[in-house]
Scaffold this motif. Structure first.
Motif, PDB file in Angstrom:
ATOM      1  N   LEU A 559      22.957  63.936  63.704  1.00 34.74           N
ATOM      2  CA  LEU A 559      23.251  63.165  64.910  1.00 34.74           C
ATOM      3  C   LEU A 559      24.723  62.780  64.970  1.00 34.74           C
ATOM      4  O   LEU A 559      25.351  62.839  66.036  1.00 34.74           O
ATOM      5  CB  LEU A 559      22.369  61.913  64.954  1.00 34.74           C
ATOM      6  CG  LEU A 559      20.914  62.129  65.376  1.00 34.74           C
ATOM      7  CD1 LEU A 559      20.189  60.805  65.465  1.00 34.74           C
ATOM      8  CD2 LEU A 559      20.835  62.854  66.717  1.00 34.74           C
ATOM      9  N   THR A 560      25.277  62.382  63.829  1.00 30.53           N
ATOM     10  CA  THR A 560      26.705  62.035  63.814  1.00 30.53           C
ATOM     11  C   THR A 560      27.554  63.236  64.189  1.00 30.53           C
ATOM     12  O   THR A 560      28.485  63.142  65.002  1.00 30.53           O
ATOM     13  CB  THR A 560      27.097  61.515  62.427  1.00 30.53           C
ATOM     14  OG1 THR A 560      26.281  60.397  62.094  1.00 30.53           O
ATOM     15  CG2 THR A 560      28.557  61.107  62.404  1.00 30.53           C
ATOM     16  N   ASN A 561      27.244  64.365  63.594  1.00 27.59           N
ATOM     17  CA  ASN A 561      27.997  65.588  63.905  1.00 27.59           C
ATOM     18  C   ASN A 561      27.783  66.032  65.338  1.00 27.59           C
ATOM     19  O   ASN A 561      28.690  66.555  65.989  1.00 27.59           O
ATOM     20  CB  ASN A 561      27.595  66.702  62.940  1.00 27.59           C
ATOM     21  CG  ASN A 561      28.025  66.417  61.513  1.00 27.59           C
ATOM     22  OD1 ASN A 561      28.962  65.651  61.282  1.00 27.59           O
ATOM     23  ND2 ASN A 561      27.351  67.024  60.550  1.00 27.59           N
ATOM     24  N   ALA A 562      26.553  65.829  65.837  1.00 23.48           N
ATOM     25  CA  ALA A 562      26.272  66.216  67.220  1.00 23.48           C
ATOM     26  C   ALA A 562      27.100  65.378  68.186  1.00 23.48           C
ATOM     27  O   ALA A 562      27.605  65.891  69.197  1.00 23.48           O
ATOM     28  CB  ALA A 562      24.785  66.059  67.514  1.00 23.48           C
ATOM     29  N   ALA A 563      27.243  64.082  67.886  1.00 29.65           N
ATOM     30  CA  ALA A 563      28.068  63.229  68.753  1.00 29.65           C
ATOM     31  C   ALA A 563      29.512  63.709  68.753  1.00 29.65           C
ATOM     32  O   ALA A 563      30.168  63.783  69.806  1.00 29.65           O
ATOM     33  CB  ALA A 563      27.980  61.780  68.280  1.00 29.65           C
ATOM     34  N   ARG A 564      30.008  64.055  67.581  1.00 29.81           N
ATOM     35  CA  ARG A 564      31.385  64.561  67.489  1.00 29.81           C
ATOM     36  C   ARG A 564      31.528  65.868  68.257  1.00 29.81           C
ATOM     37  O   ARG A 564      32.505  66.080  68.981  1.00 29.81           O
ATOM     38  CB  ARG A 564      31.749  64.758  66.015  1.00 29.81           C
ATOM     39  CG  ARG A 564      33.210  65.126  65.802  1.00 29.81           C
ATOM     40  CD  ARG A 564      33.508  65.313  64.324  1.00 29.81           C
ATOM     41  NE  ARG A 564      33.225  64.100  63.571  1.00 29.81           N
ATOM     42  CZ  ARG A 564      32.235  63.985  62.682  1.00 29.81           C
ATOM     43  NH1 ARG A 564      31.424  65.016  62.447  1.00 29.81           N
ATOM     44  NH2 ARG A 564      32.050  62.857  62.039  1.00 29.81           N
ATOM     45  N   ARG A 565      30.527  66.739  68.128  1.00 30.27           N
ATOM     46  CA  ARG A 565      30.585  68.034  68.808  1.00 30.27           C
ATOM     47  C   ARG A 565      30.512  67.863  70.325  1.00 30.27           C
ATOM     48  O   ARG A 565      31.200  68.569  71.072  1.00 30.27           O
ATOM     49  CB  ARG A 565      29.437  68.919  68.317  1.00 30.27           C
ATOM     50  CG  ARG A 565      29.367  70.289  68.964  1.00 30.27           C
ATOM     51  CD  ARG A 565      30.644  71.076  68.742  1.00 30.27           C
ATOM     52  NE  ARG A 565      30.600  72.380  69.385  1.00 30.27           N
ATOM     53  CZ  ARG A 565      31.671  73.039  69.777  1.00 30.27           C
ATOM     54  NH1 ARG A 565      32.890  72.540  69.577  1.00 30.27           N
ATOM     55  NH2 ARG A 565      31.557  74.218  70.350  1.00 30.27           N
TER      56      ARG A 565
END
Length: 892
Positions: A559-565
């Motif tokens: 989820l953290t990486n998805a937000a960044r992406r």
């Protein structure tokens, strides 16, 4: 009068005093009526009260009062005579629940009330029959006095009348049998006496000794009617044997499965002494007036007319005391001489001749003993919570009986060290478990000792509970039937306050290290106590899956990486001047899309993303979009769908379409120009196109002067979504006009003629409903209008609904948990869902010659980011029980 007074006094403490022995009897009558079965299978969760049930036959678990037997059925570890006999009394309660619904919390509340009422009714009935029995050998005054002492000076009060122990029914059966055996002999009496005598043994196996004494006398009493006496006795014996052999697999029933080697006592004389004289369990300590029976035994036996019955029951009582002296006579967690409760009617039967022969001094001493006994039972009824029994049962091994002889451990002394036990019979329990999740926290010890943050994984359970509209005393989480953690710290839940109107702190948070559990599925049971010394109540049970440690961290990182992406993609797709492009198709499938630039999408992007722009790192990106929109305001204060006619995008991405009320309202509110003098002109133009019904038309020019339009049935409609956007601007700039528009919109919201551009695209309208309510217009739209037949749009409808819940009175931990799962679903496979089915923003007038459907992947990313950050913020607020989450629990 004696029975009625006893019944009222027994219920005066407004609480029950149960134990594991009584749980099945409390609930089983409901299942007998509803499920027509004596097994516990349909109600095993309620009977287990959160504890783990056996997983194999003969196995004992935390819910040791339940046994698994043949056919993988669950049964009570104790004989089932009590719940079967009292089942008819439960009919009104069953009827009530049939009418109200079998809500688990209501079911549990009614079951507890019925247990107390039925137990007190059985005890009061035994008082009534005892009076009639004593009248056989004494005057009315003596019989009444002894009945009162029996009712309030013995464990009849604190044991039999307080919960569905087997003792209450045993006393009633014994006194009823004695009443029959001391009366005239008839065929009906012989049949009933034989049946009741056998039922005594079936009800509680150790009472077979007492039943044998009554049975031996009954055979002599029956005379020529012995066949009737014996035959009727075979009925309960046959039924209980059939139950034991066919279902349990042991002739003695599940009771026999409870026997363990450590149950036995090697020193029988010491056991007998403990049963009769120990300060914690002694019969003659708790009811000292009964000591007059052995002291004046010769006087008791002098009456020839009753000598036979007295000898038979006297010998039976002696044998039963010796039998109990052979086992662990501490009797578990219970008040006083519980095991000897059943023989109380027999002892009372022997007292009239003693009382009649006493001198004045003897009667005074007897009266003082009775007063002391009643005072002791008063302590039990109003103070006893089982605290004293902890010390009594604490030791194992050779010295285990020593605490039972300590006067300081006597319940009528030790229990007075705390306030009266709470009257919690009528507790109204409400609550829920909203989230069960595993989270990372900073290991403070590691940070202090090693100077570095080490993440420790915890299981976090969040919910709320109220007992009688107040904060409970505590909440305990049982994991797989075993206590894991609890809390007595409660905080205010804004959603509970708004929904139920209850201002008392109701929210709770329980955490414990995740490494105490293996990965996989677990059962979480929440138990709630209304008062510190009250009984735990079953709130509910939930299942959750604890992912392996690496998987849990992977989900968080995803989820953290998805937000960044998502932020990176929006930055990549933002055009140089600051706008994003919109896709459109000719049908409801997102296939072969083409692109255009319009002001509408970019204004909506600001609305959706701006609240979380700082947290997402999008502030600069949104500032560029805002500046672009501001530049689209023309000299007359109006805005066109494709922007200014002199914009470089016109000719390649769109047409210099006529100015419209929708984009004008959107841009002036989201990206207003510093030239405020243009706004009154724009509002005046808007007002020129206000229909007589109070709604605003779409195009801000006469029909003959409109450009680049493909009109439908109504060349200049007043669309529902456009009215929402106009209202939001008017709410800021012209509140009276906004109020008038809200009233007009409320009147017309269900009319087909205003459902033009959003008839098949409800997500934007769902988002705007919250904005309208916040601005003072609580518009309600038909539910049928907030659904869609466009494939793949269900997830976006749910996303906007969840965002709406977060910003309304419906925000809950459950919504947080559901949102987290929805976020993972959308973000899966690098947001592949967005490339297949992005949000459908709106469509053109479907009565026009050409149909177009407008989509935006970019809005999908913005909506995902809004959900993600709002969800994290909402979770923090709810954890702290305050809107000031950053201040109160920023360190957490």
């Amino acid at each position: 009068m004696l029975g009625l007074v006893s019944f009222l006094v027994y219920n005066a403490n407004m609480r029950s005093i149960p134990a594991a022995d009584t749980y099945a009897a409390r609930y089983l009558p409901f299942s007998i009526w509803r499920n027509h079965s004596v097994v516990l299978d349909p109600i095993v969760t309620s009977v287990a009260l959160g504890r783990k049930t056996p997983t194999s036959q003969g196995q004992g678990e935390a819910a040791f009062w339940i046994r698994k037997v043949r056919g993988d059925h669950f049964i009570s570890a104790y004989p089932i005579v009590v719940p079967v006999v009292i089942a008819p009394l439960y009919l009104p309660a069953v009827t009530y629940l049939d009418a109200k619904g079998w809500d688990p919390l209501l079911f549990d509340k009614v079951a507890r009330i019925m247990e107390k009422l039925c137990a007190s009714l059985l005890a009061a009935a035994s008082v009534t029959l005892l009076y009639l029995l004593l009248r056989r050998r004494s005057n009315a005054g003596t019989a009444a006095l002894l009945s009162v002492v029996y009712a309030f000076g013995t464990t009849t009060w604190v044991i039999s009348s307080q919960a569905l122990w087997m003792h209450g029914l045993a006393q009633l059966l014994i006194v009823a049998t004695m009443l029959l055996l001391t009366g005239p002999r008839t065929a009906i009496r012989a049949v009933v006496a034989g049946f009741l005598c056998a039922l005594i043994a079936a009800n509680r196996q150790p009472d077979a000794i007492l039943a044998a004494g009554l049975g031996l006398y009954g055979l002599w009493w029956a005379g020529r009617m012995i066949p009737l006496f014996v035959t009727s006795a075979l009925i309960p014996v046959g039924l209980i044997l059939a139950y034991n052999l066919l279902l349990v697999g042991h002739f003695a029933g599940a009771y026999a499965l409870l026997i363990r080697p450590d149950n036995f006592n090697d020193n029988v004389p010491a056991g007998v002494a403990g049963l009769l004289f120990s300060p914690t369990r002694g019969l003659f300590v708790f009811s000292p007036f009964l000591l007059f029976v052995p002291c004046f035994l010769l006087l008791v036996l002098r009456d020839r007319s009753t000598r036979g019955l007295t000898t038979a029951i006297g010998g039976a009582m002696v044998l039963q005391v010796i039998f109990y002296g052979m086992v662990d006579w501490r009797q578990g967690i219970s008040w006083g001489p519980r095991w000897l409760t059943d023989m109380l009617p027999m002892l009372m039967w022997m007292l009239p001749p003693v009382l009649g022969a006493l001198s004045l001094v003897g009667r005074v001493v007897f009266g003082l003993a009775c007063g002391l006994a009643i005072a002791i039972e008063v302590v039990g009824a109003f103070w006893y919570t089982g605290v004293a029994d902890v010390a009594v049962m604490a030791l194992e091994g050779p010295d285990r009986m020593r605490p039972a002889w300590d006067i300081h451990n006597a319940a009528f002394i030790a229990e007075l060290n705390h306030p009266r036990a709470p009257a919690d019979l009528l507790v109204d329990l409400r609550g829920n478990v909203d989230v069960i999740d595993d989270v990372d926290v900073v290991d403070a010890v590691a940070r202090r000792d090693a100077g570095a943050d080490r993440r420790a994984r915890q299981v976090e359970i969040l919910g709320w509970a109220l007992t009688n509209r107040r904060s409970p005393a505590d909440v305990v989480a049982m994991i797989d039937g075993r206590p894991m953690a609890g809390t007595d710290d409660f905080f205010t839940r804004p959603d509970v306050v708004r929904t139920l109107g209850e201002a008392r702190p109701a929210g709770w948070r329980i955490t414990f290290p995740a490494d105490q559990l293996a990965s996989g599925e677990h059962a979480v049971t929440i138990l709630v106590r209304a008062h510190k010394r009250g009984e735990q109540r079953f709130l509910l049970e939930r299942k959750f899956t604890l992912a392996p440690d690496d998987e849990a961290h992977r989900r968080d990182r995803e989820l953290t990486n998805a937000a960044r992406r998502a932020v990176e993609i929006l930055a990549e797709r933002q055009q140089g001047p600051g706008y994003w492009l919109t896709s459109y198709t000719g049908g409801t499938q997102f296939e072969q899309p083409q692109q255009e630039m319009n002001t509408y999408l970019n204004a909506v992007m600001l609305d959706v993303a701006a609240p979380v722009g700082k947290a997402a790192g999008m502030a600069d990106m949104l500032a560029r979009a805002r500046q672009f929109l501001t530049n689209q305001i023309e000299a007359g204060g109006l805005v066109r769908y494709h922007g200014r006619p002199d914009a470089p995008t016109i000719g390649t991405l769109g047409c210099a379409i006529t100015p419209d009320s929708d984009d004008t309202a959107l841009v002036w509110r989201a990206a207003p120009s510093e030239r405020r003098e243009l706004l009154p002109t724009a509002l005046a133009t808007l007002n020129q196109f206000r229909r007589p019904d109070g709604l605003y038309r779409t195009w801000l020019a006469p029909q003959e002067r409109t450009e680049c339009l493909d009109p439908g049935r109504d060349p200049n409609p007043a669309d529902i979504g456009i009215q929402m956007h106009v209202f939001m601007l008017l709410a800021q700039e012209d509140p009276p006009a906004a109020h008038a528009l809200c009233e007009a919109l409320t009147r017309k919201s269900a009319d087909d003629d205003i459902w033009v551009y959003y008839a098949g695209a409800p997500p934007m309208l769902i988002l705007r409903l919250t904005d309208l309510r916040r601005a003072g217009c609580p518009l309600q739209l038909p539910l049928s209008r907030l659904q869609t037949t466009v494939p793949g749009q269900e997830i976006w409808i749910r996303a906007t609904q969840l965002l709406q819940q977060m910003e309304s009175t419906a925000s809950t931990y459950a919504a947080y948990s559901e949102t987290a799962e929805l976020l993972r679903k959308i973000a899966a496979n690098n947001f592949s869902l967005l490339t297949r089915a992005p949000p459908l923003l709106y469509h053109n007038d479907l009565t026009a010659t050409v149909r177009r459907y407008y989509w935006s992947e970019e809005l999908g990313y913005a909506l995902w980011l809004r959900l993600y950050f709002e969800n994290e913020l909402m979770r923090s607020k709810l954890l702290c029980g305050s809107d000031d989450a950053e201040q109160k629990c920023g360190d957490k």
